[in-house]
Design a protein around this motif. Structure first.
Motif, PDB file in Angstrom:
ATOM      1  N   GLN A 143      -1.048   8.367 -16.372  1.00 43.49           N
ATOM      2  CA  GLN A 143       0.300   8.461 -16.949  1.00 43.49           C
ATOM      3  C   GLN A 143       1.315   7.738 -16.072  1.00 43.49           C
ATOM      4  O   GLN A 143       2.219   7.070 -16.574  1.00 43.49           O
ATOM      5  N   GLU A 144       1.171   7.864 -14.758  1.00 42.63           N
ATOM      6  CA  GLU A 144       2.096   7.174 -13.857  1.00 42.63           C
ATOM      7  C   GLU A 144       1.988   5.659 -14.015  1.00 42.63           C
ATOM      8  O   GLU A 144       3.006   4.956 -14.040  1.00 42.63           O
ATOM      9  N   LEU A 159       6.654   8.974  -7.778  1.00 43.88           N
ATOM     10  CA  LEU A 159       5.287   9.073  -8.296  1.00 43.88           C
ATOM     11  C   LEU A 159       4.303   9.234  -7.151  1.00 43.88           C
ATOM     12  O   LEU A 159       4.596   8.876  -6.013  1.00 43.88           O
ATOM     13  N   SER A 160       3.122   9.740  -7.456  1.00 50.54           N
ATOM     14  CA  SER A 160       2.125   9.928  -6.401  1.00 50.54           C
ATOM     15  C   SER A 160       1.131   8.773  -6.322  1.00 50.54           C
ATOM     16  O   SER A 160       0.436   8.642  -5.321  1.00 50.54           O
ATOM     17  N   VAL A 161       1.081   7.929  -7.341  1.00 48.99           N
ATOM     18  CA  VAL A 161       0.156   6.797  -7.314  1.00 48.99           C
ATOM     19  C   VAL A 161       0.582   5.835  -6.201  1.00 48.99           C
ATOM     20  O   VAL A 161       1.765   5.619  -5.966  1.00 48.99           O
ATOM     21  N   SER A 162      -0.384   5.296  -5.486  1.00 51.04           N
ATOM     22  CA  SER A 162      -0.072   4.464  -4.326  1.00 51.04           C
ATOM     23  C   SER A 162       0.452   3.091  -4.741  1.00 51.04           C
ATOM     24  O   SER A 162       0.155   2.590  -5.829  1.00 51.04           O
ATOM     25  N   GLU A 163       1.209   2.490  -3.828  1.00 51.59           N
ATOM     26  CA  GLU A 163       1.723   1.146  -4.074  1.00 51.59           C
ATOM     27  C   GLU A 163       0.568   0.158  -4.242  1.00 51.59           C
ATOM     28  O   GLU A 163       0.627  -0.736  -5.080  1.00 51.59           O
ATOM     29  N   THR A 172      -2.371   0.736  -5.532  1.00 55.13           N
ATOM     30  CA  THR A 172      -2.914   0.910  -6.885  1.00 55.13           C
ATOM     31  C   THR A 172      -2.017   0.230  -7.908  1.00 55.13           C
ATOM     32  O   THR A 172      -2.498  -0.448  -8.819  1.00 55.13           O
ATOM     33  N   ILE A 173      -0.720   0.388  -7.754  1.00 52.49           N
ATOM     34  CA  ILE A 173       0.231  -0.239  -8.685  1.00 52.49           C
ATOM     35  C   ILE A 173       0.117  -1.756  -8.613  1.00 52.49           C
ATOM     36  O   ILE A 173       0.043  -2.429  -9.651  1.00 52.49           O
ATOM     37  N   ILE A 174       0.069  -2.303  -7.420  1.00 57.12           N
ATOM     38  CA  ILE A 174       0.003  -3.758  -7.260  1.00 57.12           C
ATOM     39  C   ILE A 174      -1.340  -4.297  -7.759  1.00 57.12           C
ATOM     40  O   ILE A 174      -1.397  -5.370  -8.357  1.00 57.12           O
ATOM     41  N   THR A 175      -2.409  -3.539  -7.551  1.00 61.07           N
ATOM     42  CA  THR A 175      -3.716  -3.945  -8.073  1.00 61.07           C
ATOM     43  C   THR A 175      -3.676  -3.989  -9.598  1.00 61.07           C
ATOM     44  O   THR A 175      -4.235  -4.887 -10.220  1.00 61.07           O
ATOM     45  N   GLN A 176      -2.980  -3.031 -10.189  1.00 60.20           N
ATOM     46  CA  GLN A 176      -2.864  -2.956 -11.649  1.00 60.20           C
ATOM     47  C   GLN A 176      -1.937  -4.047 -12.206  1.00 60.20           C
ATOM     48  O   GLN A 176      -2.159  -4.547 -13.296  1.00 60.20           O
TER      49      GLN A 176
END
Length: 155
Positions: free
Chosen positions: A82-83, A115-119, A121-125
């Motif tokens: 969701q994040e 948010l709890s998702v790591s930076e 993870t976000i950049i990979t996505q």
């Protein structure tokens, strides 16, 4: 988070990032409608009434409405999927008018900080957006959104 509540949050997120620069471009509205019509995470959700109500509230209350949204975000228990969807909606809205404003980046960074998702993870996505997903200005450390939001008469 239940589906309808999450859909409301996604919509409110998209409208907030669209409005935080005080300019509402037709392409931003079109992208929000496109997501609502075509993405599975909005399936079965009628955006018309909540869209008008949220936009009207932000126009009336400016940065206070943005700060209320950011505070409300702390209260939601989102899972990592969701994040990432929330970040996707923000990115798509930000990029839709082909103008990436500082206030939009600040808003995005402030959301990311909640948010709890790591930076990583976000950049990979979202590797194409790395240049503004990394918080070079420490916007995520700000306690509140301080940019004044003034709408021109044509918005």
């Amino acid at each position: 988070m239940k589906t309808e509540a999450f859909q409301n949050l996604l919509l409110k997120s998209a409208i907030s990032v669209m409005a935080c620069d005080g300019s509402i471009d037709d392409s931003e509205i079109a992208e929000i409608r496109n997501m609502a019509d075509n993405e599975i995470y909005f399936m079965g959700f009628d955006i018309e009434k909540p869209f008008e109500e949220t936009l009207g509230y932000i126009k009336e209350n400016g940065k206070n409405a943005i700060n209320e949204y950011l505070n409300e975000l702390n209260q939601h228990q989102l899972n990592s999927k969701q994040e990432l969807l929330l970040i996707e909606v923000l990115i798509r809205t930000i990029e839709s008018d082909n103008k990436i404003e500082d206030s939009e980046i600040k808003f995005l960074q402030m959301v990311k900080s909640k948010l709890s998702v790591s930076e990583e993870t976000i950049i990979t996505q979202f590797p194409q957006q790395m240049k503004y997903l990394i918080d070079f200005h420490n916007y995520g450390l700000h306690e509140e959104f301080t940019d004044e939001i003034e709408f021109t008469s044509d918005n």
